[in-house]
Design a protein around this motif. Structure first.
Motif, short mmCIF file in Angstrom:
data_model
loop_
_atom_site.label_atom_id
_atom_site.label_comp_id
_atom_site.label_asym_id
_atom_site.label_seq_id
_atom_site.Cartn_x
_atom_site.Cartn_y
_atom_site.Cartn_z
N GLN A 72 0.80 -1.31 -0.03
CA GLN A 72 -0.11 -0.11 0.14
C GLN A 72 0.91 1.32 -0.17
N ARG A 73 1.79 1.08 0.76
CA ARG A 73 2.88 2.36 0.64
C ARG A 73 3.58 2.50 -0.53
N ALA A 74 4.02 1.48 -1.22
CA ALA A 74 4.72 1.44 -2.53
C ALA A 74 3.73 1.96 -3.55
N ALA A 75 2.50 1.75 -3.41
CA ALA A 75 1.60 1.95 -4.39
C ALA A 75 1.11 3.29 -4.36
N CYS A 76 1.38 4.37 -3.38
CA CYS A 76 0.91 5.50 -3.04
C CYS A 76 1.48 6.56 -3.99
N THR A 77 0.71 7.35 -4.86
CA THR A 77 1.03 8.21 -5.78
C THR A 77 -0.17 9.29 -5.74
N ARG A 78 0.05 10.45 -6.48
CA ARG A 78 -0.88 11.38 -6.40
C ARG A 78 -2.28 11.02 -7.19
N ALA A 79 -2.22 10.14 -8.07
CA ALA A 79 -3.11 9.61 -8.69
C ALA A 79 -4.16 8.73 -8.09
N GLU A 80 -3.51 7.65 -7.26
CA GLU A 80 -4.11 6.81 -6.52
C GLU A 80 -3.36 6.55 -5.04
N TRP A 81 -4.21 6.67 -3.92
CA TRP A 81 -3.53 6.48 -2.96
C TRP A 81 -4.22 5.66 -1.77
N ASN A 82 -3.76 5.09 -0.72
CA ASN A 82 -4.32 4.49 0.35
C ASN A 82 -3.62 4.48 1.35
N ILE A 83 -3.92 5.38 2.75
CA ILE A 83 -3.29 5.37 3.85
C ILE A 83 -3.74 4.45 4.93
N ASN A 84 -2.68 3.65 5.24
CA ASN A 84 -3.00 2.88 6.54
C ASN A 84 -2.55 3.50 7.84
N PHE A 85 -3.62 3.85 8.40
CA PHE A 85 -3.53 4.47 9.62
C PHE A 85 -3.53 3.35 10.99
N GLY A 86 -2.58 3.38 11.78
CA GLY A 86 -2.61 2.66 12.84
C GLY A 86 -3.17 3.49 13.96
N VAL A 87 -4.14 2.74 14.81
CA VAL A 87 -5.03 3.19 15.78
C VAL A 87 -4.46 2.98 17.30
N TRP A 88 -4.18 3.89 18.10
CA TRP A 88 -3.75 3.69 19.30
C TRP A 88 -4.50 4.36 20.34
N THR A 89 -4.68 3.97 21.58
CA THR A 89 -5.18 4.60 22.71
C THR A 89 -4.01 5.78 23.09
N HIS A 90 -4.59 6.64 23.78
CA HIS A 90 -3.42 7.63 24.28
C HIS A 90 -2.64 7.02 25.39
N GLU A 91 -2.82 5.77 25.75
CA GLU A 91 -2.08 5.15 26.71
C GLU A 91 -1.13 4.03 25.88
N GLY A 92 -1.09 4.11 24.55
CA GLY A 92 -0.30 3.28 23.81
C GLY A 92 -0.72 1.95 23.46
N GLN A 93 -1.98 1.54 23.60
CA GLN A 93 -2.50 0.47 23.21
C GLN A 93 -2.72 0.30 21.87
N PHE A 94 -2.30 -0.41 21.08
CA PHE A 94 -2.59 -0.70 19.58
C PHE A 94 -3.96 -1.36 19.32
N LEU A 95 -4.74 -0.74 18.88
CA LEU A 95 -6.32 -1.31 18.77
C LEU A 95 -6.53 -1.69 17.39
N GLY A 96 -6.22 -1.30 16.26
CA GLY A 96 -6.27 -1.75 14.87
C GLY A 96 -6.08 -0.68 13.80
N THR A 97 -6.44 -0.94 12.65
CA THR A 97 -6.11 0.06 11.76
C THR A 97 -7.49 0.74 10.97
N GLN A 98 -7.14 1.97 10.56
CA GLN A 98 -8.21 2.76 9.70
C GLN A 98 -7.63 3.15 8.49
N ASP A 99 -8.06 2.66 7.35
CA ASP A 99 -7.59 2.93 6.09
C ASP A 99 -8.41 4.29 5.48
#
Length: 216
Positions: A72-99
């Motif tokens: 997904q990172r390698a395929a990211c261009t101005r014409a087509e992109w997808n950003i994989n956001f990681g999601v954490w609590t403010h305490e640092g626990q990883f919960l999942g992803t939001q694309d």
């Protein structure tokens, strides 16, 4: 000295909500992503994903997830992109992803979203909060006009998030969630004016560099 964030400005992007912090996944985040996915996302008897990636043997999941992040990172261009956001609590626990992604965004001004949460984090409003974050970023910082998403008809959690945020029905289609398994996916559409905004303000860092990188 040139930093990685100078080469890939999306790494500077941060979205903050009352309980969560979202940022694009770095390589060092991949182990946390793998652990969260392996802990369970859905009932094993059926898959909510059009691409049933959680069905992979446990020994293949780490490599598959790492490849997905890199692809997904390698395929990211101005014409087509997808950003994989990681999601954490403010305490640092990883919960999942939001694309969030787009094709020909400058012309269409439309983004699509997808997400997953570890099962232990479900049912606590995190899904709504993290989707709200990327919608606010897209509408207010990228000047998007429309957001689309979809979920299989029995995925009440995802559909409930969409309805709470103001999405309206936008048709349906048949998808294969597992070999030989055909499901009905309900499509949803939201405009900037229809978004039911929260009573909190999104914190955004790194938006200028991200916009320039995406050509917005």
């Amino acid at each position: 000295m040139t930093m990685l964030e100078d080469v890939w400005p999306l790494f500077r992007l941060r979205l903050s909500t009352p309980r969560l912090m979202l940022r694009p996944l770095h390589d060092e985040d991949i182990p946390s992503c793998i652990e969260a996915a392996a802990s369970g996302i859905h009932d094993p008897d059926r898959s909510p994903f059009a691409a049933p990636w959680t069905d992979a043997p446990v020994e293949e999941l780490p490599g598959n997830l790492a490849r997905y992040v890199w692809q997904q990172r390698a395929a990211c261009t101005r014409a087509e992109w997808n950003i994989n956001f990681g999601v954490w609590t403010h305490e640092g626990q990883f919960l999942g992803t939001q694309d969030v992604g787009a094709t020909d965004f400058v012309t269409l001004r439309t983004v699509g979203t997808g997400s997953w949460l570890r099962r232990s984090a479900q049912g606590q409003g995190f899904g709504t909060e993290m989707r709200t974050a990327v919608l606010l970023w897209a509408f207010d910082w990228l000047d998007a006009e429309c957001a689309v998403t979809g979920a299989v008809d029995w995925n009440h959690g995802s559909l409930g998030v969409s309805r709470r945020l103001g999405y309206l029905p936008n048709g349906e289609k048949r998808v294969t969630t597992r070999p030989g398994v055909v499901e009905r996916e309900l499509l949803m559409r939201l405009t900037a004016d229809e978004l039911r905004r929260p009573d909190w303000t999104l914190g955004v860092d790194g938006a200028v560099a991200a916009n320039e990188f995406l050509g917005v």
